[in-house]
Scaffold this active site. Structure first.
Site: not given
Ligand SMILES: NC(=O)N[C@@H](CC(=O)O)C(=O)O
Ligand SMILES: [Zn+2]
Ligand SMILES: [Zn+2]
Length: 345
Positions: A14, A16, A100, A137, A175, A248
């Site tokens: 996971h 970003h 997702k 999510h 998460h 995450d």
């Molecule tokens: N986890 C977070 O607090 N933020 C994530 C989005 C997500 O995974 O929910 C993001 O893209 O910033």
């Molecule tokens: Zn995330």
């Molecule tokens: Zn998320």
């Protein structure tokens, strides 16, 4: 002598990575340690089609340091307009590993998410048929539900009915943050799994709210009470293959976090495996780290485990106060403080 720990190279299930200029800042932090990562599609605009996912993949590969063999595993963002045909296209592309589900408005860049899951049954059927995992999510967006209860209410209201209607659908509850989610995963069929982040294993909500508000510890789902953190640590270190590593890691600029309405997300890629090692060592479970970090996720996704290894050294180092993030900076988890493990070169 320095204590060392060798393990099969892990993957991040996971992540970003964002897009554009910042890719070059972010990829090395992941690629120094992880062989593969599931790349979240919540860009602006979101990655909703196969061609978009393939183009995003090319941008990631182009920004990847040539000496680091890192493989991005792409995902599609489910919207109210996603068709079963798009799911088949994604599957056939060979590069899209999951879809997702963001309940509309649940988190960062979730405005294009699903408004009513009950109306998406044709797409869910296609996912079940294609064997493509649905990553969730798991928080309700109902404003009458307390933010600390949104995950457990999502499980009762949406996830349990979903499993009933799609018993063969492969699902990752992303998460997870609560004892209720741990219990749910423990009791669910083997096609249901969960990722756990380093920050939810290390921190409870005091880290965000006690002694002054700490925006860099704000994420979604929001940090919970200590008893939930303890349940997550027990799950991650249990050896149960339904729980695996997903950082995450979600970078935002310092300015976007330090403002009157700061955004959600914690950046951890710079020290992810090292921070997990602290957690596992803290409960005398270092022997379980390899399975959690390197086996369970690959097995769930039906991908081969990595062949090479990484080595962790018990040697403290100081995390920088800030890290470059395109034209701006980001504040990493543990900024200016010590992490007790480091990755050997
Ligand atoms: N986890 C977070 O607090 N933020 C994530 C989005 C997500 O995974 O929910 C993001 O893209 O910033
Ligand atoms: Zn995330
Ligand atoms: Zn998320």
């Amino acid at each position: 002598m320095t204590m060392t720990l060798q393990l099969t190279r892990p993957d991040d299930w996971h992540l970003h990575l964002r897009d554009g200029k910042v890719l070059a800042d972010l990829i090395p932090a992941t690629a120094r340690c992880f062989a593969r990562a599931i790349i979240m599609p919540n860009l602006r605009p979101p990655i909703t089609s196969t061609p978009q996912a393939l183009a995003y993949r090319e941008r990631i590969l182009a920004a990847r340091p040539p000496d680091l063999g890192f493989e991005p595993l792409m995902t599609l963002y489910l919207t109210d307009n996603t068709t079963p045909e798009e799911i088949a296209r994604a599957r056939n592309s060979g590069h899209i590993y999951a879809v997702k589900l963001y309940p509309a408005g649940a988190t960062t860049n979730a405005d294009s998410g699903v408004t009513n899951l009950r109306q998406r049954y044709a797409v869910l059927e296609a996912l079940q048929e294609q064997g493509l995992p649905l990553l969730i999510h798991g928080e309700v967006t109902d404003p009458s539900v307390d933010i600390f209860d949104r995950e457990q209410v999502f499980i009762k209201r949406h996830l349990i009915p979903l499993l009933h209607d799609f018993p063969a659908l492969r699902i990752v509850l992303e998460h997870i943050t609560t004892a209720e989610a741990v219990d749910f995963i423990n009791g669910a069929q083997k096609n249901i799994a969960a990722t756990i982040t380093p920050h939810h294993l290390l921190l409870n909500r005091n880290a965000m709210l006690a002694g002054g508000i700490q925006p860099h510890h704000y994420c979604l789902p929001v940090l919970k009470r200590e008893r939930h953190r303890q349940a997550l640590v027990a799950a991650a270190t249990s050896g149960n293959p339904k729980f695996f590593l997903g950082t995450d890691s979600a970078p935002h600029t310092k300015t976007a976090k330090e403002t009157a309405c700061g955004c959600a997300g914690i950046y951890s890629s710079h020290a992810a495996l090292e921070l997990y090692a602290e957690v596992f060592e803290g409960v005398g479970a270092l022997a379980q780290l390899e399975a959690f970090a390197s086996f369970h996720g690959a097995d769930f996704y039906g991908l081969p485990r990595n062949q090479d290894t990484v080595t962790l050294l018990k040697a403290p180092w100081r995390v920088p106060e800030k890290l470059p993030f395109g034209d701006e900076v980001l504040i990493p988890l543990r900024a200016g403080a010590t992490v007790s493990w480091q990755l050997a070169e």
